[in-house]
Design a protein around this motif. Sequence first.
Motif, mmCIF file in Angstrom:
data_model
loop_
_atom_site.group_PDB
_atom_site.id
_atom_site.type_symbol
_atom_site.label_atom_id
_atom_site.label_comp_id
_atom_site.label_asym_id
_atom_site.label_seq_id
_atom_site.Cartn_x
_atom_site.Cartn_y
_atom_site.Cartn_z
ATOM 1 N N CYS A 33 0.843 -1.199 0.000
ATOM 2 C CA CYS A 33 0.000 0.000 0.000
ATOM 3 C C CYS A 33 0.882 1.255 0.000
ATOM 4 O O CYS A 33 1.930 1.281 0.654
ATOM 5 C CB CYS A 33 -0.874 0.031 1.254
ATOM 6 N N ALA A 34 0.441 2.270 -0.709
ATOM 7 C CA ALA A 34 1.204 3.520 -0.747
ATOM 8 C C ALA A 34 1.319 4.090 0.665
ATOM 9 O O ALA A 34 0.319 4.206 1.368
ATOM 10 C CB ALA A 34 0.505 4.519 -1.659
ATOM 11 N N GLY A 35 2.527 4.418 1.073
ATOM 12 C CA GLY A 35 2.746 4.959 2.411
ATOM 13 C C GLY A 35 3.148 3.912 3.428
ATOM 14 O O GLY A 35 3.385 4.236 4.597
ATOM 15 N N LYS A 146 -6.087 -9.278 6.315
ATOM 16 C CA LYS A 146 -7.126 -8.323 6.724
ATOM 17 C C LYS A 146 -6.973 -7.750 8.117
ATOM 18 O O LYS A 146 -7.939 -7.358 8.754
ATOM 19 C CB LYS A 146 -8.532 -8.939 6.553
ATOM 20 N N LYS A 160 -8.563 -2.322 13.289
ATOM 21 C CA LYS A 160 -9.436 -1.533 12.419
ATOM 22 C C LYS A 160 -10.884 -2.024 12.499
ATOM 23 O O LYS A 160 -11.833 -1.251 12.383
ATOM 24 C CB LYS A 160 -8.932 -1.601 10.974
ATOM 25 N N GLU A 168 -1.276 -9.805 26.218
ATOM 26 C CA GLU A 168 0.001 -9.107 26.403
ATOM 27 C C GLU A 168 0.793 -9.179 25.096
ATOM 28 O O GLU A 168 0.703 -10.162 24.353
ATOM 29 C CB GLU A 168 0.811 -9.769 27.521
ATOM 30 N N SER A 169 1.561 -8.148 24.822
ATOM 31 C CA SER A 169 2.345 -8.151 23.588
ATOM 32 C C SER A 169 3.720 -8.775 23.841
ATOM 33 O O SER A 169 4.234 -8.772 24.953
ATOM 34 C CB SER A 169 2.523 -6.727 23.072
ATOM 35 N N ILE A 214 9.706 -0.624 13.980
ATOM 36 C CA ILE A 214 8.278 -0.321 14.056
ATOM 37 C C ILE A 214 7.867 0.299 12.726
ATOM 38 O O ILE A 214 8.480 1.266 12.260
ATOM 39 C CB ILE A 214 7.989 0.668 15.214
ATOM 40 N N PRO A 216 4.466 1.517 10.332
ATOM 41 C CA PRO A 216 3.020 1.737 10.297
ATOM 42 C C PRO A 216 2.325 0.975 9.155
ATOM 43 O O PRO A 216 2.867 0.893 8.060
ATOM 44 C CB PRO A 216 2.890 3.252 10.035
ATOM 45 N N VAL A 218 -0.675 1.038 6.708
ATOM 46 C CA VAL A 218 -1.573 2.050 6.140
ATOM 47 C C VAL A 218 -3.036 1.628 6.283
ATOM 48 O O VAL A 218 -3.902 2.416 6.636
ATOM 49 C CB VAL A 218 -1.240 2.258 4.647
ATOM 50 N N THR A 219 -3.298 0.368 6.030
ATOM 51 C CA THR A 219 -4.666 -0.086 5.860
ATOM 52 C C THR A 219 -5.329 -0.575 7.141
ATOM 53 O O THR A 219 -6.531 -0.362 7.337
ATOM 54 C CB THR A 219 -4.691 -1.220 4.815
ATOM 55 N N GLN A 221 -4.292 -0.134 10.566
ATOM 56 C CA GLN A 221 -3.852 0.392 11.855
ATOM 57 C C GLN A 221 -4.550 1.687 12.178
ATOM 58 O O GLN A 221 -4.697 2.529 11.327
ATOM 59 C CB GLN A 221 -2.348 0.617 11.807
#
Lengths: 221, 118
Positions: A33-35, A146, A160, A168-169, A214, A216, A218-219, A221
């Motif tokens: 995805c762009a970005g 997705k 989303k 926990e992460s 880390i 990001p 785009v779609t 988050q």
Amino acid sequence: MTYIKPKFRHPNLKKNDLGYTIDYYEGSLSTLCAGCGHDSISAAIIQASYEMNIQPHRLAKLSGIGCSSKTPAYFLSNSHGFNSVHGRMPSVATGANLANKDLIYFGVSGDGDSASIGMGQFVHVVRRNLKMVYIVMNNGCYGLTKGQDSATADNGSKSKAGSVNPYESIDLAGLAIELGATFVAQSFSGDKSQLVPLIKAAMNHPGFAFINVISPCVTFQ
Amino acid sequence: VREHVEATATVDFVPQMKEITTSYDHGSSKKVTMHDGSFIQLQKLAKDWDPQDRQSAMNAMHHAKQKGEILTGLLYLNPETKDLHHILKTVAEPLNTLNEEQLCPGNNTLQEINAGFR
């Protein structure tokens, strides 16, 4: 729709010590995805390889499955490449490294690939101290399926789709230090002034070099 | 047939977004906003950070997590490390450059090695 990456570059692009311009280290056109932060990381890898005067045929890039693991197609198209089974990149890297230790091994993985299905492989490649660069493009979600939460998503963060992560992460950088990794770094995809030097240092490290980046999404988050 | 058709996915539109970039000094903190408006808090290690102190690295990471920050930079480094080939005591040349005679020295040599363990 078909996209074609233009081959035109400025004729006065600066050459590195090997006589290559930076476009020699690029790959095919990204389909992410762009970005997407992963594309920023690919650009940092290209920049670092160019500045390090890496001979592309002396480098092998390996990956598993996921958005992150698609990225080796988008950098260093003149290098060796192996897109392996989901979470199994460390095994393939181990085999290749044992057979030919003269290459630079560059592993690219994601948070799903390393912190879930490939966790067993990840922890053992760390403790075996395989000489390789291991980058995790960490966006906290499964972008290819997705946007479900991954194991590195923050506890309490919302996907989303609206669901709150109750678990926990997993902190991959902390885990790598715990397991005895001898080069552990963390960065953000959009901070090239930090990420490029870290990648260069990792390529120079005589053992397992881990960078958790880390990135990001785009779609989702 | 249509009674059994179920929609398993939806067609969605992915808007074109811009790359998120940031730049901040050593020892400083930076709030970075994601595409959806959420944010992460980055904390860059100080310039005088000693990456060769493993305990400090672990403490700093725990501390950052408690504050909801992501620590960035070279957290830990041991430059004197020995890799897997050193641990396994493999030969200096890459294994894929050795010939069959070197890789498989034959039955007599194997018998000698076995005898050495008796």
